[in-house]
Enzyme design. Structure first.
Site, PDB file in Angstrom:
ATOM      1  N   LEU A 140       0.924  -1.627   4.027  1.00  0.00           N
ATOM      2  CA  LEU A 140       1.373  -1.694   5.410  1.00  0.00           C
ATOM      3  C   LEU A 140       2.814  -2.186   5.518  1.00  0.00           C
ATOM      4  CD1 LEU A 140       0.693  -1.450   8.422  1.00  0.00           C
ATOM      5  CD2 LEU A 140      -0.153  -3.805   8.321  1.00  0.00           C
ATOM      6  N   ASP A 141       3.649  -1.356   6.136  1.00  0.00           N
ATOM      7  CA  ASP A 141       5.049  -1.692   6.414  1.00  0.00           C
ATOM      8  C   ASP A 141       5.837  -2.060   5.165  1.00  0.00           C
ATOM      9  OD1 ASP A 141       4.554  -1.277   9.123  1.00  0.00           O
ATOM     10  OD2 ASP A 141       4.024  -3.367   9.460  1.00  0.00           O
ATOM     11  N   GLU A 142       5.447  -1.495   4.028  1.00  0.00           N
ATOM     12  CA  GLU A 142       6.146  -1.790   2.774  1.00  0.00           C
ATOM     13  C   GLU A 142       6.764  -0.533   2.164  1.00  0.00           C
ATOM     14  OE1 GLU A 142       6.658  -4.721   1.520  1.00  0.00           O
ATOM     15  OE2 GLU A 142       5.395  -5.883   2.890  1.00  0.00           O
TER      16      GLU A 142
END
Length: 286
Positions: free
Chosen positions: A228-230
């Site tokens: 997530l969001d990486e």
């Protein structure tokens, strides 16, 4: 945009002779180089390049692709060629916040984004966007709950395949894609995150930022991965704020940043200017 302009995007392990071999192949194939960018990542030892070209004396793209294949094999390249003017088929996913969707539609209609909209998908009903002009654009309402997530993503994947979607845009789509779907869309799904990553995660990020007294707010456009969001970052921007800014002011300023960051990332991807480099990207800005 010239109809006879093309580009070559490539990456491979760096070693002597790459530029010479590529240039020679393009020359012998009747191509005239009009724009060339390259980057040698000294940390990873990988070479990246984007070359814009046109043809003189009747060259042909299919013939050039066949001629270039042995060069690509010899250097172990990941590469592709395509016409600059060929629009990519884009599917836009959106939830309640529609400012990025509005901006994308406007830029598309004035010809700033070279794409064909394959559809809009939302977990909110069509009435949510009654003030929008979706004339001629397919709209799919796919509601989702924790219990129906797998079924909803299966429907979404069918849309992606049936409409031959090249790129998926999460235009403030407030649902987390499963690791399976994110993996299927690797390198062709862009998210706009309401933070200068790494930053405030979860609900009400601007309120979190206000509580911490931040002096900068920002937005990040990145490729979606199972983490997530990486995912690899394409573009970021920030704006200074002060103690006088209320949470509502931060939200308003944040919307502006999100729009322009997503628009730049989308334009560069559509133009073949973004190349994945592991957990990073190489972006040959226009």
């Amino acid at each position: 945009m010239p109809e006879n302009t093309y580009f070559l995007s490539l990456s491979c392990r760096n070693r002597p002779g790459i530029v010479a071999a590529v240039g020679r192949c393009l020359f012998e194939g009747g191509a005239n180089i009009r724009e060339a960018h390259q980057h040698d990542d000294v940390e990873t030892g990988v070479f990246f390049s984007r070359i814009g070209f046109n043809f003189v004396d009747g060259g042909d793209l299919d013939d050039l692709r066949r001629a270039f294949a042995p060069v690509g094999d010899a250097f172990g390249m990941t590469w592709y060629m395509r016409p600059v003017a060929r629009p990519q088929r884009v599917l836009v996913l959106v939830s309640r916040f529609d400012h990025c969707l509005t901006d994308i539609l406007y830029r598309w209609r004035i010809g700033e984004l070279n794409m064909a909209i394959a559809g809009i998908v939302s977990n909110y009903p069509r009435e949510t966007y009654r003030h929008h002009d979706f004339d001629g654009i397919p709209f799919d309402y796919l509601p989702v709950t924790a219990a129906t997530k797998a079924e909803q993503e299966a429907q979404l994947w069918r849309i992606i395949e049936e409409r031959q979607v090249d790129l998926v845009i999460l235009a403030r789509y407030m649902q987390i894609l499963s690791s399976e779907l994110a993996g299927r869309l690797a390198g062709r799904c862009i998210n706009i995150h309401h933070s200068f990553l790494p930053g405030f995660k979860g609900a009400r990020p601007y309120h979190q930022a206000h509580e911490r007294g931040v002096k900068l707010i920002g937005a990040t456009a990145h490729y979606v991965t199972g983490d997530l969001d990486e995912g690899p970052i394409i573009e970021q921007d920030v704006e200074r704020v002060t103690h006088q800014d209320t949470p509502d002011a931060l939200v308003r300023k944040g919307r502006d940043i999100e729009r322009r960051v997503l628009a730049r990332a989308l334009a560069w991807h559509l133009d073949g200017r973004v190349i994945l480099n592991g957990r990073k990207t190489v972006v040959f800005r226009d």
